[in-house]
Design a protein around this motif. Sequence first.
Motif, PDB file in Angstrom:
ATOM      1  N   GLY A 108       0.807  -1.216   0.000  1.00 30.01           N
ATOM      2  CA  GLY A 108       0.000   0.000   0.000  1.00 30.01           C
ATOM      3  C   GLY A 108       0.839   1.264   0.000  1.00 30.01           C
ATOM      4  O   GLY A 108       0.397   2.307   0.492  1.00 30.01           O
ATOM      5  N   THR A 109       2.049   1.185  -0.591  1.00 29.48           N
ATOM      6  CA  THR A 109       2.926   2.352  -0.641  1.00 29.48           C
ATOM      7  C   THR A 109       2.631   3.160  -1.900  1.00 29.48           C
ATOM      8  O   THR A 109       3.452   3.260  -2.822  1.00 29.48           O
ATOM      9  N   TYR A 110       1.438   3.713  -1.962  1.00 31.24           N
ATOM     10  CA  TYR A 110       1.008   4.509  -3.115  1.00 31.24           C
ATOM     11  C   TYR A 110      -0.303   5.197  -2.762  1.00 31.24           C
ATOM     12  O   TYR A 110      -0.944   4.869  -1.753  1.00 31.24           O
ATOM     13  N   ASP A 111      -0.715   6.131  -3.605  1.00 34.78           N
ATOM     14  CA  ASP A 111      -2.028   6.760  -3.475  1.00 34.78           C
ATOM     15  C   ASP A 111      -3.005   6.160  -4.483  1.00 34.78           C
ATOM     16  O   ASP A 111      -4.113   5.756  -4.148  1.00 34.78           O
ATOM     17  N   ILE A 112      -2.569   6.150  -5.730  1.00 37.63           N
ATOM     18  CA  ILE A 112      -3.358   5.590  -6.831  1.00 37.63           C
ATOM     19  C   ILE A 112      -2.377   4.841  -7.711  1.00 37.63           C
ATOM     20  O   ILE A 112      -1.199   5.190  -7.765  1.00 37.63           O
ATOM     21  N   ALA A 113      -2.806   3.769  -8.360  1.00 37.64           N
ATOM     22  CA  ALA A 113      -1.861   2.942  -9.116  1.00 37.64           C
ATOM     23  C   ALA A 113      -2.482   2.452 -10.413  1.00 37.64           C
ATOM     24  O   ALA A 113      -3.677   2.164 -10.479  1.00 37.64           O
ATOM     25  N   VAL A 114      -1.646   2.348 -11.425  1.00 38.51           N
ATOM     26  CA  VAL A 114      -2.032   1.717 -12.688  1.00 38.51           C
ATOM     27  C   VAL A 114      -1.726   0.236 -12.586  1.00 38.51           C
ATOM     28  O   VAL A 114      -0.650  -0.162 -12.130  1.00 38.51           O
ATOM     29  N   MET A 115      -2.683  -0.583 -13.003  1.00 39.74           N
ATOM     30  CA  MET A 115      -2.489  -2.028 -12.962  1.00 39.74           C
ATOM     31  C   MET A 115      -3.024  -2.637 -14.241  1.00 39.74           C
ATOM     32  O   MET A 115      -3.937  -2.097 -14.863  1.00 39.74           O
ATOM     33  N   GLY A 116      -2.452  -3.740 -14.644  1.00 43.38           N
ATOM     34  CA  GLY A 116      -2.943  -4.493 -15.782  1.00 43.38           C
ATOM     35  C   GLY A 116      -2.909  -5.964 -15.465  1.00 43.38           C
ATOM     36  O   GLY A 116      -1.934  -6.463 -14.898  1.00 43.38           O
ATOM     37  N   THR A 117      -3.978  -6.672 -15.787  1.00 44.03           N
ATOM     38  CA  THR A 117      -4.025  -8.097 -15.489  1.00 44.03           C
ATOM     39  C   THR A 117      -5.155  -8.721 -16.291  1.00 44.03           C
ATOM     40  O   THR A 117      -5.756  -8.091 -17.159  1.00 44.03           O
ATOM     41  N   ALA A 118      -5.456  -9.957 -15.993  1.00 48.96           N
ATOM     42  CA  ALA A 118      -6.651 -10.629 -16.482  1.00 48.96           C
ATOM     43  C   ALA A 118      -7.318 -11.266 -15.278  1.00 48.96           C
ATOM     44  O   ALA A 118      -6.676 -11.504 -14.247  1.00 48.96           O
ATOM     45  N   ALA A 119      -8.606 -11.533 -15.388  1.00 51.94           N
ATOM     46  CA  ALA A 119      -9.304 -12.223 -14.309  1.00 51.94           C
ATOM     47  C   ALA A 119      -8.723 -13.617 -14.134  1.00 51.94           C
ATOM     48  O   ALA A 119      -8.059 -14.156 -15.027  1.00 51.94           O
ATOM     49  N   ALA A 120      -8.978 -14.219 -12.994  1.00 53.21           N
ATOM     50  CA  ALA A 120      -8.410 -15.540 -12.702  1.00 53.21           C
ATOM     51  C   ALA A 120      -8.921 -16.606 -13.660  1.00 53.21           C
ATOM     52  O   ALA A 120      -8.253 -17.608 -13.907  1.00 53.21           O
ATOM     53  N   ASN A 121     -10.110 -16.404 -14.204  1.00 56.17           N
ATOM     54  CA  ASN A 121     -10.681 -17.317 -15.190  1.00 56.17           C
ATOM     55  C   ASN A 121     -11.793 -16.580 -15.926  1.00 56.17           C
ATOM     56  O   ASN A 121     -12.041 -15.397 -15.669  1.00 56.17           O
ATOM     57  N   ASN A 122     -12.481 -17.257 -16.843  1.00 58.61           N
ATOM     58  CA  ASN A 122     -13.474 -16.593 -17.672  1.00 58.61           C
ATOM     59  C   ASN A 122     -14.864 -16.525 -17.043  1.00 58.61           C
ATOM     60  O   ASN A 122     -15.799 -16.003 -17.653  1.00 58.61           O
ATOM     61  N   ASP A 123     -15.016 -17.050 -15.839  1.00 60.33           N
ATOM     62  CA  ASP A 123     -16.268 -16.921 -15.086  1.00 60.33           C
ATOM     63  C   ASP A 123     -16.242 -15.594 -14.316  1.00 60.33           C
ATOM     64  O   ASP A 123     -15.159 -15.120 -13.950  1.00 60.33           O
ATOM     65  N   PRO A 124     -17.416 -14.950 -14.076  1.00 56.87           N
ATOM     66  CA  PRO A 124     -17.396 -13.714 -13.281  1.00 56.87           C
ATOM     67  C   PRO A 124     -16.691 -13.858 -11.943  1.00 56.87           C
ATOM     68  O   PRO A 124     -16.120 -12.887 -11.429  1.00 56.87           O
ATOM     69  N   ASP A 125     -16.698 -15.060 -11.377  1.00 48.93           N
ATOM     70  CA  ASP A 125     -16.008 -15.267 -10.105  1.00 48.93           C
ATOM     71  C   ASP A 125     -14.514 -14.971 -10.226  1.00 48.93           C
ATOM     72  O   ASP A 125     -13.861 -14.640  -9.242  1.00 48.93           O
ATOM     73  N   GLY A 126     -13.979 -15.065 -11.448  1.00 47.83           N
ATOM     74  CA  GLY A 126     -12.568 -14.774 -11.647  1.00 47.83           C
ATOM     75  C   GLY A 126     -12.203 -13.343 -11.337  1.00 47.83           C
ATOM     76  O   GLY A 126     -11.030 -13.023 -11.110  1.00 47.83           O
ATOM     77  N   LEU A 127     -13.208 -12.439 -11.300  1.00 49.27           N
ATOM     78  CA  LEU A 127     -12.945 -11.034 -10.980  1.00 49.27           C
ATOM     79  C   LEU A 127     -12.753 -10.800  -9.481  1.00 49.27           C
ATOM     80  O   LEU A 127     -12.366  -9.702  -9.080  1.00 49.27           O
ATOM     81  N   ALA A 128     -13.022 -11.796  -8.664  1.00 50.93           N
ATOM     82  CA  ALA A 128     -12.830 -11.636  -7.221  1.00 50.93           C
ATOM     83  C   ALA A 128     -11.403 -11.237  -6.899  1.00 50.93           C
ATOM     84  O   ALA A 128     -11.154 -10.476  -5.954  1.00 50.93           O
TER      85      ALA A 128
ATOM     86  N   ALA B 163     -19.646 -14.676  -2.787  1.00 52.23           N
ATOM     87  CA  ALA B 163     -19.966 -15.875  -2.014  1.00 52.23           C
ATOM     88  C   ALA B 163     -21.268 -16.509  -2.504  1.00 52.23           C
ATOM     89  O   ALA B 163     -21.364 -17.734  -2.655  1.00 52.23           O
ATOM     90  N   LYS B 164     -22.266 -15.683  -2.778  1.00 51.92           N
ATOM     91  CA  LYS B 164     -23.543 -16.201  -3.279  1.00 51.92           C
ATOM     92  C   LYS B 164     -23.382 -16.817  -4.663  1.00 51.92           C
ATOM     93  O   LYS B 164     -23.956 -17.861  -4.980  1.00 51.92           O
ATOM     94  N   GLY B 165     -22.599 -16.141  -5.513  1.00 49.48           N
ATOM     95  CA  GLY B 165     -22.406 -16.651  -6.864  1.00 49.48           C
ATOM     96  C   GLY B 165     -21.714 -17.992  -6.889  1.00 49.48           C
ATOM     97  O   GLY B 165     -22.057 -18.874  -7.689  1.00 49.48           O
ATOM     98  N   ARG B 166     -20.746 -18.190  -6.000  1.00 51.21           N
ATOM     99  CA  ARG B 166     -20.028 -19.465  -5.942  1.00 51.21           C
ATOM    100  C   ARG B 166     -20.931 -20.597  -5.459  1.00 51.21           C
ATOM    101  O   ARG B 166     -20.730 -21.759  -5.813  1.00 51.21           O
ATOM    102  N   ALA B 167     -21.898 -20.249  -4.638  1.00 49.48           N
ATOM    103  CA  ALA B 167     -22.753 -21.274  -4.032  1.00 49.48           C
ATOM    104  C   ALA B 167     -23.893 -21.708  -4.940  1.00 49.48           C
ATOM    105  O   ALA B 167     -24.583 -22.674  -4.645  1.00 49.48           O
ATOM    106  N   SER B 168     -24.096 -20.997  -6.040  1.00 50.16           N
ATOM    107  CA  SER B 168     -25.236 -21.284  -6.905  1.00 50.16           C
ATOM    108  C   SER B 168     -24.811 -22.034  -8.165  1.00 50.16           C
ATOM    109  O   SER B 168     -23.824 -21.689  -8.806  1.00 50.16           O
ATOM    110  N   PHE B 169     -25.616 -23.042  -8.538  1.00 43.08           N
ATOM    111  CA  PHE B 169     -25.422 -23.772  -9.781  1.00 43.08           C
ATOM    112  C   PHE B 169     -26.518 -23.407 -10.787  1.00 43.08           C
ATOM    113  O   PHE B 169     -26.665 -24.060 -11.812  1.00 43.08           O
TER     114      PHE B 169
END
Length: 509
Positions: free
Chosen positions: A394-414, A441-447
């Motif tokens: 946390g040694t910053y005020d605002i930061a530029v970041m680039g990445t991809a979600a963990a996977n292609n499911d919305p849960d990957g954005l966690a 948490a709700k999204g992970r629990a639902s099929f």
Amino acid sequence: MKNHMNRRGFLATTGAAGALTFLGPKVLRAQDNGTLRFGLSTYPPSFDVWASNGTSAGTIKVLCHRGLLSYDKEGLVRSELAESWDVAEDGTWTFKLRDAKWHDGSPVTAEDVAWTVTEAQKPDSAAYLQASLATITSVETPDEKTVVMKTSEPQAVLPEWFANYNMSIMKKGSERDSLMGAGPFKLVSTDRGVSVTVEANPDYYKEGLPKVSTIEAIVYADENLRVAALEAGDVDIVEYVPWQAMEQVAENDALKLDTTFGPFMYLTFNASKPPFDNPLVRRAMGHAIKREDIAAAAFYERGAPLEHLPLPDASEYYNAEFANAWNYDPEKAKSLLAEAGYPDGFNCTMLSTAQYGMHQSTAEVCQAYLSMIGVNVTLDLPEWSTRVKKGNEGTYDIAVMGTAAANNDPDGLATVLDGSLSPSYARSYGMETPEISEAFAKGRASFDTEERKAIYKEMERVAIETAPIMGLCWREQGYGMAANVSGFSNLPGQLTFHSGFTLEEAMIG
């Protein structure tokens, strides 16, 4: 009619079959001794098997390690150390292990899996998936080849956790930065800051793989030198082809370019102190920046504005009504700053890195536009490992970041949104996100597909208002390689950074 799926039906849609399975010279020098040379963009800050330290670190880790599962070239979950897996109606997952050996010749057992999960789920583990793994309440090992996982509530996306390259299985008692694993290659040597060399594992559980005897991963931190090394034939594959060189690589008959659209650029905030503890200020940042200029300056038109959460419009979870929620509107940005108590703006430091041109260029565009609303930004541009360290601390005020979600499911954005997770340079620092954490948490629990859509739509609405991150730009991500390289593939969409999984199939000639 409501589209309702039971657990087995949900999993079938993810690709199950049978058992669930989820500019320069035109002539390049020939390679010797079955060695493939891979151009890394940076030396891994750490080989910590469960921590997230960037794509270069992930690529080296998957040369030597394997998890229960991984991803195939189409982006579907596939078997690795687990040759099959299933889920019961109560949400209990059972994995059946294949016959596999560690690099030291000893067998991979269920006890190793149980130890790995137990270690990685500890509150102080700093594992990338620690919070997810913490929902696993027990890991049972009825025999050496069977692992049974029970969770506090059903976890529909649990297989995705064990396919992630930051969740490899380790031999019981291993050091976390050990490269002694069960993967296709064994460590030969490391030259810190320079290279990592691995050789084929003769006991690898996939017949006929890997297809080369040696991989030498060589660091070319300067992106122009990385491209020049590819053109000269000094390396066979490079990661992070710079956007200004993509056309150059694609038009070279001796080379080929493999790109995918999925990674994204965004802002993170230090919410532990003013002014970025205020969501009005965070939203103002988004309305102040003209994202088309980022796509042009940082990505040479191989990008697109991102004015909402990074859910692609091809996703069934995309919400068109939020598409322009963080649109460029400098007057609105000024109004939000005034409402937050900063009518004259303020001074702040923006963390980025000079090691990757797109990070620095993105920061420079943001700096220019924020100055127009009275926010005076001083750029902090260390090399990548220091940027990671500062982000984690946390040694910053605002930061530029680039990445991809963990996977292609919305849960990957966690991994970029959920403030309940342990601190990470990929997320805003000191950011509490109770409603968003609950939604995940709700999204992970639902099929149930329709139920999940509703959950994630509400999550996006909350995120638009609270701005735990600020989307900036989608970007193409590319690997360059010699024309005679085959087998290696850039995985689709958000999975591009997992492409190292396919190096076991790479061959020359």
